[in-house]
Design an enzyme around this catalytic site. Sequence first.
Site, mmCIF file in Angstrom:
data_model
loop_
_atom_site.group_PDB
_atom_site.id
_atom_site.type_symbol
_atom_site.label_atom_id
_atom_site.label_comp_id
_atom_site.label_asym_id
_atom_site.label_seq_id
_atom_site.Cartn_x
_atom_site.Cartn_y
_atom_site.Cartn_z
ATOM 1 C CB CYS A 131 -27.576 -12.208 2.297
ATOM 2 S SG CYS A 131 -28.650 -13.073 1.137
ATOM 3 C CD GLN A 190 -27.604 -10.558 5.171
ATOM 4 O OE1 GLN A 190 -28.002 -11.609 5.641
ATOM 5 N NE2 GLN A 190 -26.319 -10.291 5.059
ATOM 6 C CG HIS A 203 -32.849 -10.278 5.539
ATOM 7 N ND1 HIS A 203 -32.959 -10.383 6.911
ATOM 8 C CD2 HIS A 203 -32.088 -11.342 5.146
ATOM 9 C CE1 HIS A 203 -32.294 -11.455 7.321
ATOM 10 N NE2 HIS A 203 -31.761 -12.046 6.277
ATOM 11 N NE ARG A 260 -27.914 -11.276 9.720
ATOM 12 C CZ ARG A 260 -28.840 -12.155 9.302
ATOM 13 N NH1 ARG A 260 -28.632 -12.874 8.230
ATOM 14 N NH2 ARG A 260 -29.992 -12.267 9.948
ATOM 15 N NE ARG A 316 -35.369 -15.822 8.138
ATOM 16 C CZ ARG A 316 -34.182 -16.092 7.605
ATOM 17 N NH1 ARG A 316 -33.938 -17.281 7.111
ATOM 18 N NH2 ARG A 316 -33.237 -15.176 7.571
ATOM 19 C CG ASP A 325 -30.215 -13.129 -1.983
ATOM 20 O OD1 ASP A 325 -29.781 -14.253 -1.637
ATOM 21 O OD2 ASP A 325 -31.284 -12.659 -1.545
HETATM 22 N N1 CP Z 1 -28.638 -14.489 5.353
HETATM 23 C C1 CP Z 1 -29.538 -15.128 6.099
HETATM 24 O O1 CP Z 1 -30.498 -14.531 6.618
HETATM 25 O O2 CP Z 1 -29.301 -16.462 6.275
HETATM 26 P P1 CP Z 1 -30.288 -17.518 6.948
HETATM 27 O O3 CP Z 1 -31.459 -17.669 6.018
HETATM 28 O O4 CP Z 1 -29.492 -18.782 7.074
HETATM 29 O O5 CP Z 1 -30.735 -16.985 8.280
HETATM 30 N N1 NVA Z 2 -33.655 -13.562 -0.625
HETATM 31 C C1 NVA Z 2 -33.401 -14.728 0.192
HETATM 32 C C2 NVA Z 2 -32.588 -14.379 1.386
HETATM 33 C C3 NVA Z 2 -32.240 -15.508 2.291
HETATM 34 C C4 NVA Z 2 -31.477 -15.071 3.497
HETATM 35 C C5 NVA Z 2 -34.729 -15.352 0.609
HETATM 36 O O1 NVA Z 2 -35.638 -14.607 1.000
HETATM 37 O O2 NVA Z 2 -34.846 -16.580 0.555
#
Ligand code: CP
Ligand code: NVA
Length: 307
Positions: A265, A133, A130, A293, A103, A225
């Site tokens: 999400c 997701q 993502h 997930r 990530r 989101d």
């Molecule tokens: N939706 C999602 O990726 O959640 P987290 O940021 O908690 O991993």
């Molecule tokens: N769009 C959000 C998604 C988190 C899972 C971010 O990138 O923070």
Amino acid sequence: MKQDFLAVSDYSPKDLQEMLDLAVRLKKEHFASGNQPLFKGKVLGMIFQKPSLRTRISFDMAMRHMGGDALYISPAEIGLGQRETVHDVAKVLSGYVEVIMARVFDHKHVLELAKYADVPVINGLSDYNHPCQGMADALTIIEKFGSLKGLNVTFVGDGNNVAVSLMHICAKLGANFTIANPEGYDIVTRAVDDARLFAKESGSTLNFIRDPHEAVKKAHVIYTDTWTSMGQEEETEKRKKIFPPYQVNAGLVAEADKDVIVMHCLPAHRNQELTDEVADGPHSVIFPQAHNRLHAQKAVLYKLLVG
Ligand code: CP
Ligand code: NVA
């Protein structure tokens, strides 16, 4: 040759559908006969530059359920691209673990990891997309409607990383995708260009509009989101002034198809992009979606580790 999972757009509709079918099967097995130890002896290295609940725990549990293991590598520990180059991190980790999940802030870093790692790399969210997701979202929609084909999926809010993966999986699998977002918060052009090609192949439509009310008409899925993604925190106050017309509330949901499902999400900023009433109401699937997930990622891991 090793395979990575960096974007749903890298996979054919057939491969995506196969992975989703596998996710359905693995989920069934998980609750019925139990998981097979197909990842025995395999360890997933999880690099995190940003916080996470769902991604971290669902990947860890996916490995454990299937007889494998997972290692959490914190931002402070590894200093990806700072303490050490991405190239060197990729090379070193490849000697310790069988698969890497990352990530990152900058999408280039996950591409670079994949380029230099000798083991498969999974994108656990970047500033661009993502994909894990997107897979869980598709699985959730399939569970509710049987398939994505011909459905109207509407994203309301910021044209962000989550919107990119959702748009791509919709366009690949034949769902009509609409986004309503404020001016200046459009989905990046290159993602839209790719989506146009995928939609042409699958026979679906894409709509990019400003009016959330128009966008949700006939929607089978409303998705939202956060207005401010991780890494954009200094824009929070500005965005809080711009995005309120894009709140998913009971009034907006009532304008959609009567059987509409509402997705997010998570993490959600309750009563900003999504009201409590909707999040905890009859149309919401946000928690089954989060749980998916786990099952979707088992299928991704299976594809990369088992074949
Ligand atoms: N939706 C999602 O990726 O959640 P987290 O940021 O908690 O991993
Ligand atoms: N769009 C959000 C998604 C988190 C899972 C971010 O990138 O923070």
